[in-house]
Enzyme design. Structure first.
Site, mmCIF file in Angstrom:
data_model
loop_
_atom_site.group_PDB
_atom_site.id
_atom_site.type_symbol
_atom_site.label_atom_id
_atom_site.label_comp_id
_atom_site.label_asym_id
_atom_site.label_seq_id
_atom_site.Cartn_x
_atom_site.Cartn_y
_atom_site.Cartn_z
ATOM 1 N N GLU A 332 0.820 -1.227 0.000
ATOM 2 C CA GLU A 332 0.000 0.000 0.000
ATOM 3 C C GLU A 332 0.848 1.269 0.000
ATOM 4 O O GLU A 332 0.571 2.211 0.725
ATOM 5 C CB GLU A 332 -0.947 -0.024 1.220
ATOM 6 C CG GLU A 332 -1.926 -1.167 1.147
ATOM 7 C CD GLU A 332 -2.886 -1.190 2.320
ATOM 8 O OE1 GLU A 332 -2.455 -0.895 3.444
ATOM 9 O OE2 GLU A 332 -4.057 -1.518 2.103
HETATM 10 N N1 IFG Z 1 -4.286 -4.001 4.499
HETATM 11 C C1 IFG Z 1 -3.040 -3.489 5.080
HETATM 12 C C2 IFG Z 1 -2.848 -3.717 6.568
HETATM 13 C C3 IFG Z 1 -4.150 -3.627 7.365
HETATM 14 C C4 IFG Z 1 -5.183 -4.533 6.714
HETATM 15 C C5 IFG Z 1 -6.440 -4.635 7.575
HETATM 16 C C6 IFG Z 1 -1.921 -5.510 4.264
HETATM 17 C C7 IFG Z 1 -0.673 -6.131 3.697
HETATM 18 C C8 IFG Z 1 -5.485 -4.035 5.338
HETATM 19 N N2 IFG Z 1 -1.911 -4.167 4.388
HETATM 20 O O1 IFG Z 1 -2.857 -6.206 4.579
HETATM 21 O O2 IFG Z 1 -1.930 -2.756 7.073
HETATM 22 O O3 IFG Z 1 -4.608 -2.309 7.438
HETATM 23 O O4 IFG Z 1 -7.266 -5.688 7.134
#
Ligand code: IFG
Length: 522
Positions: A332
């Protein structure tokens, strides 16, 4: 006279029946999780008595420690004062015997053979890890009250037969996000013990994010002095000193669990950016952040000091981490231009390798040029993981729609999110890593990991509501061959673990898809 005889006969029969009901004699009817590869029953039972001791073969401290781990699990509830001794030959009858075998190739490094007769309980394995997993099975062959902390009435019987067992995947893990909400050393150790009970062997610690930096770095002290001060919701946060982190690593190692530390970058870095102005593009420190947005932060990928920072952090973390991997995150990074992200990930891989470790990263890192041993953790985009496979990388399967422990069970369940999916206990179990994505074959997969992101949970109780009982299914997916797994068989075994989890003080979600009222058979 006649009536009296009937009464006595009934009483005798009832006593005999009750005794028989308490006497487990069918090993293949036991509710072991993960389901063992092969079980042969011989129809009798072994008695644990106050004459029982645990004997380990030879003088090795490692085997004595494994024996002591089992004794410490059995003594509080049985009150049998089971001792741990060394021996150079097969012990007398009525005892438990742990011995390394010559080379039972089929068992590999983590497999074991558990042979139970009415005279002896024997665990053999090629390596100590196998013995450790054999004793987890012994625990599950005893009534669930064996897991209680106070003395319980016996008898303590184990059905006789032979179990030969070994895992499908070498990486069977969970991740604990200690950045969104901080979890102290005791909570982490408690989770390590629970993971070990179900034969899992990796704990990935998500040590840094926008909301907190949780590991002391002596060369950059403000990361924890300032960046560790808070958490989601504005609580007091916290961090592990290097001694505390080393204590967690040792506790895990003693339970054959490897710690994989993650420093997420270049995104998910606000805690570091708030701690050191020079890490920011504009030279100004950001504010500490206690919300739950993602994708708004980035390290200054064009400043040299960023790479000195990363090298210092990786060097100190590598020195504290006996495991071969360091996780660099990479997810992200919406605030990092892709033309900056790719060279950044390339360079960070070199830094980790220069510090003697191999690289893990979330699936976006497959957009960069992966080094030979870099592992891609598939969480969101199969096309990224497939890019990793095309570059020859191994894949760690953590598909959010099946394996994210922070997903709600259903629209009414209290904690968790549902951006990926609602994941009921059956959905968490009903998938096979080796056939989920056609282009990702079994030989490309090193194993599975179930992450618990902690935006919505801040205590052990709340975390356990999300983790259990789904974790037991992930443990079985990582260990048991897919062809031996099916929901109808698993759900009744899981149901019998309700008593066992209660006895272990695990506050699990009482999912309606599990027939919990199936009484624990023993
Ligand atoms: N995606 C984000 C996490 C967390 C997650 C919550 C990943 C690799 C959503 N990154 O999962 O930091 O916020 O479900």
């Amino acid at each position: 006279m006649k009536r009296q005889t009937n009464v006595w006969a009934t009483l005798a029969f009832t006593a005999l029946f009750t005794q028989m009901a308490c006497t487990p004699t069918n090993l293949s009817k036991e509710n072991v999780i993960p389901k063992p590869v092969s079980v042969v029953t011989t129809g009798e039972s072994f008695d644990l008595t106050d004459q029982t001791d645990i004997y380990v073969q030879g003088e090795s401290a490692g085997l004595l420690q494994i024996g002591q781990y089992l004794a410490d699990k059995l003594n509080p509830s049985t009150g049998l004062a089971i001792g741990v001794k060394t021996t150079s030959e097969i012990p007398a009858s009525g005892n438990i015997y742990l011995a390394l075998s010559e080379n039972d190739a089929e068992l590999g490094d983590e497999g074991y053979e558990l042979t139970i007769t009415d005279k002896l309980v024997k665990v053999t394995a090629n390596k100590p890890a196998g013995l450790f997993y054999g004793i987890q099975t012994i625990r599950q062959l005893l009534p669930s009250k064996v897991e209680l902390a106070t003395e319980q009435k016996g008898p303590w019987k184990i059905a006789t037969g032979t179990i030969r067992d070994y895992p499908v995947y070498g990486y069977r893990g969970s991740m604990l996000d200690v950045a969104r909400h901080f979890f102290g050393v005791e909570d982490v150790k408690n989770y390590i013990d629970q993971l070990a009970t179900y034969k899992m062997n990796v704990l990935h610690l998500h040590l840094s994010d926008d909301q907190g930096w949780r590991i002391e770095i002596k060369s950059w002290p403000n990361l924890t002095a300032h960046g560790g001060k808070t958490e989601v919701g504005g609580g007091e946060g916290g961090f592990y000193t290097q001694d505390q982190y080393a204590d967690i690593v040792k506790y895990a190692q003693d339970r054959f669990i490897t710690i994989v530390p993650e420093i997420d970058m270049p995104g998910h870095t606000n805690a570091a950016l708030a701690s050191y102005p020079e890490l920011n593009e504009n030279g100004k420190a950001t504010e500490l952040y206690t919300g739950t947005e993602v994708g708004f932060s980035t390290l200054a990928t064009k400043k040299e000091i960023t790479y000195k920072f990363i090298d210092d952090v990786v060097r100190e973390l590598a020195a504290l981490t006996p495991g071969e991997y360091i996780h660099i995150g990479g997810d992200e990074s919406h605030a990092t231009k892709i033309e900056d992200y790719i060279p950044f990930i390339n360079r960070v891989q070199d830094i980790v390798i220069a510090n003697g470790k191999k690289v893990f990263g979330w699936d976006e890192i497959a957009l960069s040029t992966l080094k030979p041993n870099t592992v891609v953790q598939y969480w969101a985009k199969a096309e990224n993981a497939i890019k990793g496979v095309e570059q020859g990388a191994k894949v760690l399967m953590s598909p959010a729609v099946n394996a994210y422990l922070d997903m709600q069970y259903d629209s009414t369940s209290t904690y968790g999110l549902h951006w990926a999916a609602y994941i009921e206990v059956d959905k968490a179990y009903n998938w096979d890593p080796a056939s989920l994505v056609p282009e990702i074959k079994k030989e490309n997969i090193i194993g599975i990991e179930a992450p618990l992101w902690s935006e919505t949970v801040s205590t052990r109780l709340e975390a356990e509501y999300l983790i259990f009982p789904r974790l037991l299914g992930y443990a079985e997916i990582g260990w048991t061959p897919a062809e031996l797994r099916n929901w109808d068989d698993y759900k009744t075994r899981l149901a019998s673990h309700g008593e066992r989890m209660k006895a272990m003080n695990i506050s699990f979600f009482p999912s309606k898809v599990v027939p919990w009222d199936t009484k624990d058979k023993k």
